[in-house]
Design a protein around this motif. Structure first.
Motif, PDB file in Angstrom:
ATOM      1  N   GLU A 267      36.012  39.061  33.098  1.00 17.57           N
ATOM      2  CA  GLU A 267      36.116  38.062  32.038  1.00 17.57           C
ATOM      3  C   GLU A 267      36.206  38.772  30.690  1.00 17.57           C
TER       4      GLU A 267
ATOM      5  N   ALA B 239      38.979  41.515  31.016  1.00 14.67           N
ATOM      6  CA  ALA B 239      40.184  40.896  31.577  1.00 14.67           C
ATOM      7  C   ALA B 239      41.372  41.028  30.620  1.00 14.67           C
ATOM      8  N   GLU B 240      41.102  40.860  29.330  1.00 14.23           N
ATOM      9  CA  GLU B 240      42.190  40.895  28.348  1.00 14.23           C
ATOM     10  C   GLU B 240      42.844  42.270  28.264  1.00 14.23           C
TER      11      GLU B 240
ATOM     12  N   THR C  63      45.483  40.318  37.215  1.00 21.00           N
ATOM     13  CA  THR C  63      46.453  39.813  36.236  1.00 21.00           C
ATOM     14  C   THR C  63      47.884  39.806  36.780  1.00 21.00           C
TER      15      THR C  63
ATOM     16  N   SER D  98      38.679  35.669  39.962  1.00 16.51           N
ATOM     17  CA  SER D  98      38.491  35.587  38.520  1.00 16.51           C
ATOM     18  C   SER D  98      39.526  34.649  37.905  1.00 16.51           C
TER      19      SER D  98
ATOM     20  N   ARG E 226      40.018  33.928  34.844  1.00 15.38           N
ATOM     21  CA  ARG E 226      40.593  34.509  33.632  1.00 15.38           C
ATOM     22  C   ARG E 226      41.738  35.460  33.970  1.00 15.38           C
TER      23      ARG E 226
ATOM     24  N   LYS F 244      44.798  33.478  35.300  1.00 16.30           N
ATOM     25  CA  LYS F 244      45.537  32.775  34.250  1.00 16.30           C
ATOM     26  C   LYS F 244      46.676  33.635  33.721  1.00 16.30           C
ATOM     27  N   THR F 245      46.418  34.927  33.555  1.00 17.69           N
ATOM     28  CA  THR F 245      47.468  35.851  33.130  1.00 17.69           C
ATOM     29  C   THR F 245      48.535  35.996  34.210  1.00 17.69           C
TER      30      THR F 245
ATOM     31  N   GLU G 142      42.641  31.331  44.286  1.00 13.55           N
ATOM     32  CA  GLU G 142      41.374  31.653  43.646  1.00 13.55           C
ATOM     33  C   GLU G 142      40.238  31.480  44.650  1.00 13.55           C
TER      34      GLU G 142
END
Length: 357
Positions: free
Chosen positions: A57, A61-62, A96, A116, A118, A121-122, A143
């Protein structure tokens, strides 16, 4: 993880750190604390549950792809392209979609599993951009915990990249996960498992820095320790974001991984009905240490006879390495060349390729 929590009184205990408030030193197993420390539950019974690893997260994650980069993409692409029939691939720990975005267009069907939201989502954003109206058909994203994943469709290839197997720290979890993969593959299907070998030593640290924008940087620092007796290694990971030279944010997470050697991974695969056929170090960028290679694999070249020259062996059709003069150029006065040595204590990623029996 080594962190346990009581669902009755809420007492949490981390074996790595102990409990300073109650005078418990680090490294004491929770079983030894029974009847002490907590007067409500006595640390006995089935109420104490192992806590799962934290999901990816926040900044982890970013910035995941900033530090994972392109590692393994060419290797896995070449692996799938050698298939003699259409590829239907399953990836556990798709995250991702770092690999899926590159591999899915080369397959008939691709399924990625991760727990995950998050990270997924990517991956969803990439899926829509790549396949548009055929997104759900070409790249399925699920998921769920990989241990709970079940598919009626049979896959030709399965991937456990980026040390995914090591996120589970108990041997029964490793066996259960690989047996799950065995059920998901068609007969003769193949699986690839990445195993991370951490730096040698009880304590270690690494640091990397990436530029995101002209005035924005992110730094990732790992401080880890390896326990041979527990067969675990643990990291504290800090993500620090800097704007115009000043820290704008900081994100910290602790992760625990199973310490698995290539030989142990080969035995785990065998226990789940696979036969390891190949071991690749750092996606083929370096040669493996002979002592670390599981028995019976990586025999890619023939040996010379007692009185046979390389030229005679090649003329006889043998697969031997040709003579390469002057290939080693290390040394020189006053400084050695830029070719680094392969240190025996350096971290490495080992990919085991196995076939379903």
């Amino acid at each position: 993880m080594a962190l346990t929590r009581c669902n009755y009184c809420g007492y949490a205990y981390d074996e790595w750190n102990g409990d300073t408030r109650n005078g418990v030193p680090s490294g004491i197993p929770m079983a030894k604390l029974a009847g002490t420390v907590c007067s409500r539950c006595g640390l006995q019974g089935v109420r104490h549950e192992r806590q799962p690893s934290p999901k990816y997260e926040g900044d982890e994650a970013e910035y995941y792809e900033q530090f994972a980069g392109k590692a393994g993409i060419d290797f896995y692409r070449n692996w799938l392209e050698t298939s003699a029939k259409p590829v239907r691939a399953l990836e556990l720990g798709v995250g991702t979609g770092r690999l899926a975005a590159e591999l899915a267009p080369r397959t008939e069907r691709y399924c990625g599993v991760d727990w995950s939201p998050r990270m997924l989502k990517t991956a969803e954003t990439k899926r829509k951009r790549l396949f548009k109206s055929e997104a759900e058909e070409r790249l399925q994203l699920v998921e769920t915990d990989a241990l709970d994943f079940c598919s009626e469709a049979a896959f030709t290839h399965a991937l456990c990249p980026d040390g995914f197997l090591q996120h589970y720290t108990l041997m029964e979890e490793h066996v259960a996960l690989l047996r799950n993969l065995h059920r998901s593959l068609e007969d003769g299907g193949h699986v690839a498992v990445d195993v991370h070998l951490p730096p040698a030593g009880a304590g270690w640290q690494t640091r990397q820095r990436k530029q995101l924008q002209p005035n924005k940087w992110v730094s990732r620092r790992l401080e880890g320790e390896t326990s041979l007796s527990r067969q675990l290694f643990r990291c504290t990971i800090d993500y620090e974001t800097y704007v115009d030279g000043a820290m704008a944010s900081r994100y910290r997470v602790e992760r625990e991984f199973a310490l698995i050697t290539p030989k142990e991974a080969a035995l785990l695969l065998a226990s789940a009905g696979f036969e390891a056929t190949r071991a690749v170090w750092n996606f083929g960028l370096v040669e493996p240490w002979p002592t670390a290679v599981p028995f019976g694999i990586n025999r890619t070249t023939d040996g010379l006879g007692e009185a046979e020259t390389i030229k005679e062996a090649i003329a006889a059709g043998k697969d031997v390495l040709p003579y390469r003069p002057y290939i080693w150029g290390n040394g020189g006065y006053p400084l050695a060349s830029a070719i680094p040595g392969e240190a025996p204590d350096a971290p490495a990623t080992v990919t085991l390729i196995a076939r379903k029996l």
